[in-house]
Design an enzyme around this catalytic site. Structure first.
Site, PDB file in Angstrom:
ATOM      1  N   GLN A 113      26.351 -30.438  23.050  1.00 14.71           N
ATOM      2  CA  GLN A 113      25.179 -29.864  23.715  1.00 14.71           C
ATOM      3  C   GLN A 113      25.534 -29.460  25.143  1.00 14.71           C
ATOM      4  O   GLN A 113      25.201 -30.157  26.093  1.00 14.71           O
ATOM      5  CB  GLN A 113      24.067 -30.929  23.711  1.00 14.71           C
ATOM      6  CG  GLN A 113      22.766 -30.487  24.305  1.00 14.71           C
ATOM      7  CD  GLN A 113      22.031 -29.529  23.415  1.00 14.71           C
ATOM      8  OE1 GLN A 113      21.861 -29.785  22.244  1.00 14.71           O
ATOM      9  NE2 GLN A 113      21.582 -28.432  23.973  1.00 14.71           N
ATOM     10  N   PHE A 114      26.234 -28.336  25.294  1.00 18.24           N
ATOM     11  CA  PHE A 114      26.717 -27.923  26.615  1.00 18.24           C
ATOM     12  C   PHE A 114      25.596 -27.658  27.608  1.00 18.24           C
ATOM     13  O   PHE A 114      25.799 -27.740  28.818  1.00 18.24           O
ATOM     14  CB  PHE A 114      27.641 -26.705  26.509  1.00 18.24           C
ATOM     15  CG  PHE A 114      26.933 -25.400  26.283  1.00 18.24           C
ATOM     16  CD1 PHE A 114      26.611 -24.594  27.349  1.00 18.24           C
ATOM     17  CD2 PHE A 114      26.597 -24.990  25.001  1.00 18.24           C
ATOM     18  CE1 PHE A 114      25.963 -23.381  27.152  1.00 18.24           C
ATOM     19  CE2 PHE A 114      25.957 -23.788  24.784  1.00 18.24           C
ATOM     20  CZ  PHE A 114      25.625 -22.977  25.867  1.00 18.24           C
ATOM     21  N   THR A 115      24.386 -27.383  27.151  1.00 17.84           N
ATOM     22  CA  THR A 115      23.296 -27.044  28.069  1.00 17.84           C
ATOM     23  C   THR A 115      22.876 -28.220  28.944  1.00 17.84           C
ATOM     24  O   THR A 115      22.196 -28.015  29.951  1.00 17.84           O
ATOM     25  CB  THR A 115      22.071 -26.499  27.303  1.00 17.84           C
ATOM     26  OG1 THR A 115      21.605 -27.485  26.389  1.00 17.84           O
ATOM     27  CG2 THR A 115      22.419 -25.213  26.567  1.00 17.84           C
TER      28      THR A 115
END
Length: 144
Positions: free
Chosen positions: A78-80
């Site tokens: 989940q890079f966000t």
């Protein structure tokens, strides 16, 4: 490294309408690898997840870890989560680790937590639909 930890009754990851991973009771981990993360931070995070006592014992107290509860883990990259959200209204992901290295570290992390519980994963860099039935609700945000 940032991780959102949710205790779950049932969760899944779908891509284009097809379920690719699913767990019954256990943990959903939304995992963000950031620039500067290292093997040591991954080991620390894995140990924290393995030992996190957020499952109820026979007295209804949060006293059991994932292994003691017999749960599974669903891990989703989940890079966000790298955006701190303090400035501006358009998220920037400059703090996110470069994708190839992030995938390598994500796999290392999953292998480490997999030593105590079965791990299912989302598909790295895919557009996924994540369904989470949060148990409690119980949610924690961890930074390493």
């Amino acid at each position: 490294m940032k991780i959102v930890v949710q205790r779950s009754l049932n969760s899944s990851v779908s891509i284009r309408g097809e379920v690719v991973s699913q767990i019954r009771s256990g943990l959903v981990l939304l995992v963000c690898m950031e620039t500067g993360d290292s093997d040591e931070s991954i080991k620390q995070a894995a140990q924290k997840i393995i030992n996190l006592r957020i499952f109820s014992d026979e007295n209804g107290k949060m006293n059991k870890n994932i292994s003691q509860a017999g749960g599974e883990i669903l891990a989703v990259s989940q890079f966000t989560l790298s955006w701190p959200g303090k400035k501006g209204n358009r998220p920037s992901f400059d703090r996110s680790m470069e994708p190839n290295l992030a995938n390598e570290y994500f796999e290392k992390f999953c292998n480490l937590v997999g030593e105590c519980a079965g791990v299912k994963k989302g598909v790295f860099a895919e557009s996924m639909q994540v369904t989470i039935i949060n148990d409690g609700p119980v949610t924690f945000f961890l930074e390493f």
